[in-house]
Scaffold this active site. Structure first.
Site, mmCIF file in Angstrom:
data_model
loop_
_atom_site.group_PDB
_atom_site.id
_atom_site.type_symbol
_atom_site.label_atom_id
_atom_site.label_comp_id
_atom_site.label_asym_id
_atom_site.label_seq_id
_atom_site.Cartn_x
_atom_site.Cartn_y
_atom_site.Cartn_z
ATOM 1 N N ARG A 135 39.956 2.896 19.940
ATOM 2 C CA ARG A 135 39.848 1.996 21.258
ATOM 3 C C ARG A 135 38.633 3.157 21.811
ATOM 4 N NH1 ARG A 135 40.510 0.586 26.530
ATOM 5 N NH2 ARG A 135 39.939 -1.291 27.208
ATOM 6 N N LYS B 104 39.263 9.569 28.434
ATOM 7 C CA LYS B 104 40.451 9.638 29.331
ATOM 8 C C LYS B 104 40.653 10.859 30.011
ATOM 9 C CE LYS B 104 42.760 5.649 28.338
ATOM 10 N NZ LYS B 104 43.887 5.434 27.354
#
Length: 299
Positions: free
Chosen positions: A269, A235
């Site tokens: 994840r 991210k």
């Protein structure tokens, strides 16, 4: 001498769950969710698995590499053009069907549309991962009428719409309150607590400072009583914190996943499945939740 406290053990109301025919005990187990994007414009791989054969091969390989779940998405979270439910189904359904035929891994589908959810559940998906936090109430009805588990994620924007400069009075309190309200909504629509997972939505309508603080305050999310999913892999908060491009964020992603587990998350994840599986299995062993594969050293 002061002894440092151990890891945070969240008060999960129903930690033992059957998901896709697999038993998970989230009081002492970490699930690794692999990411397969059947999109031409995903934020991380920019279409590497958009072609059907590549998406299927990547999904099967993720299962072979030890992923507990494989999450298949046909529409990115980021703002962009509308994609019809029929087109989204055409992207994800063949991958679900192929993976279900090749492996017994838990299959998750990242969608906010009830039509897509119904189709993939019928084809073998056992988790619906809704990054919009049940934007469409009918999605909850579809999940309630099945045996599937629902991941409820915190985000603020309407699907695929921009949300510039998000602001929070208190990001931990605000996200926890929002997730509690959405989980209550799911319960009211007939989804039992044993089939609800919450995700604080790292980076989703949040800046890097928001996401770092939210990670520190994951115990407040875990205190809701549901298993927590942390989607931290590659991210922007990792890239901005370390000044690393997307291709060089693995170490930061593994550190963020490990910290998230120690602060209460139970599902991570991740894009790099082998490295993530090794990291989480090592963490389970350190926490006393799993035995080593073998013991020879100094014996």
């Amino acid at each position: 001498m002061t002894v440092a406290p151990g890891p945070y053990l969240p008060p999960i109301a129903e930690p033992v769950r059957m998901i896709g025919g697999h038993r998970f005990d989230f009081s002492r187990q970490i699930a690794v969710m692999a990411v397969i994007n059947r999109t031409p414009d995903s934020f991380y791989d920019q279409g590497r698995t958009f072609a059907l054969d590549r998406a299927v091969a990547a999904a099967v390989q993720a299962a072979a590499d030890g992923a507990d779940w494989v999450d298949i998405g046909g529409v990115p979270f980021a703002p962009g053009p509308e994609l019809s439910a029929a087109d989204e189904t055409e992207r994800v359904l063949p991958v679900v069907e192929a993976l279900a035929a090749a492996s017994d891994v838990v299959i998750s589908v990242d969608t906010f549309r009830p039509e897509v959810a119904a189709a993939v559940i019928a084809a073998g998906a056992s988790v619906i991962n809704d990054t919009t936090g049940i934007h469409d109430p009918r999605l909850a009805d579809v999940v309630a009428d099945s045996e599937a588990t629902l991941v409820i994620t915190h985000s603020l924007a309407a699907p695929r719409q921009p949300f510039p400069r998000p602001q929070y009075g208190d990001v931990g309190r605000d996200v926890a309150g929002h997730l509690a309200a959405r989980a209550d909504f799911a319960l009211a629509r007939g989804i039992p607590a044993s089939r609800i997972i919450v995700d604080p939505g790292h980076d989703l309508n949040k800046n890097t400072l928001h996401t770092l603080e939210l990670t520190r305050r994951l115990p407040e999310i875990a205190a809701l009583g549901y298993p927590v999913l942390a989607a931290v892999s590659n991210k922007d908060f990792v890239g901005e914190t370390l000044d690393r491009p997307k291709a060089e964020r693995l170490a930061g992603s593994l550190a963020a996943a490990t910290a998230s587990v120690l602060l209460g998350a139970r599902i991570v994840r991740m894009h790099d499945v082998p490295a993530s599986v090794d990291a989480m299995r090592m963490l389970e062993a350190i926490l006393g939740w799993r035995m080593p594969a073998y013991t020879r050293h100094n014996l």
